[in-house]
Scaffold this motif. Sequence first.
Motif, PDB file in Angstrom:
ATOM      1  N   LYS A 110       0.828  -1.204   0.000  1.00 24.97           N
ATOM      2  CA  LYS A 110       0.000   0.000   0.000  1.00 24.97           C
ATOM      3  C   LYS A 110       0.863   1.254   0.000  1.00 24.97           C
ATOM      4  O   LYS A 110       0.550   2.225  -0.689  1.00 24.97           O
ATOM      5  N   TYR A 111       1.952   1.232   0.771  1.00 18.99           N
ATOM      6  CA  TYR A 111       2.834   2.390   0.835  1.00 18.99           C
ATOM      7  C   TYR A 111       3.454   2.673  -0.524  1.00 18.99           C
ATOM      8  O   TYR A 111       3.517   3.823  -0.967  1.00 18.99           O
ATOM      9  N   ARG A 113       2.216   1.888  -3.460  1.00 20.49           N
ATOM     10  CA  ARG A 113       1.168   2.394  -4.354  1.00 20.49           C
ATOM     11  C   ARG A 113       0.843   3.854  -4.045  1.00 20.49           C
ATOM     12  O   ARG A 113       0.761   4.692  -4.946  1.00 20.49           O
ATOM     13  N   TYR A 114       0.709   4.204  -2.753  1.00 17.55           N
ATOM     14  CA  TYR A 114       0.408   5.582  -2.381  1.00 17.55           C
ATOM     15  C   TYR A 114       1.561   6.515  -2.736  1.00 17.55           C
ATOM     16  O   TYR A 114       1.345   7.647  -3.153  1.00 17.55           O
ATOM     17  N   GLU A 117       1.371   7.142  -6.452  1.00 21.21           N
ATOM     18  CA  GLU A 117       0.271   8.053  -6.748  1.00 21.21           C
ATOM     19  C   GLU A 117       0.608   9.475  -6.316  1.00 21.21           C
ATOM     20  O   GLU A 117       0.285  10.433  -7.015  1.00 21.21           O
ATOM     21  N   TRP A 118       1.260   9.620  -5.165  1.00 21.15           N
ATOM     22  CA  TRP A 118       1.634  10.946  -4.675  1.00 21.15           C
ATOM     23  C   TRP A 118       2.655  11.597  -5.601  1.00 21.15           C
ATOM     24  O   TRP A 118       2.559  12.782  -5.902  1.00 21.15           O
TER      25      TRP A 118
END
Length: 156
Positions: A110-111, A113-114, A117-118
């Motif tokens: 998740k980290y 992916r985030y 995206e960021w």
Amino acid sequence: MILTTYQKIIYGLVLVGIVIMITIPDVVIELVTELFHLIFELIFEVADVAFEGVETMLDHLVEHWFHTGLHETQVIVYYTIVSIVAYPLYRLARVLLRILFRYLMTIPVKYARYKTEWILLRQDVVFYWQKLPFLIKLKWVLIATSSLYLASFLFF
């Protein structure tokens, strides 16, 4: 659309409930909190009475079967109840730890992916900001600084 009598009653009750919640919210909030307090108090009282009943039953059984005194009976009953309660708690802890471990294993994915995206979002914002004309940039800077200035009076 033709409403049935039951639908009219339900809509009427919902409307009356909304009017009551708008006109006297303090009474509604107090009523709801007192209702929850009553429910929790009732649940805890039933649990306490059930526990005392089980404990008394075990006291009588141990005294009858083993012919023990008061202190020995209390010790035997205490450890019996602790052992009965400990096994389900142990199983629950194992399940919760397994769920927690699975959740913790998904955090790096998740980290990543985030973070991706960021980075993409930041690049889009930078490109958008670079394409803006000078007067619009100036307008945004003035709006942000004046908002922070006014917020400083409100919060500090």
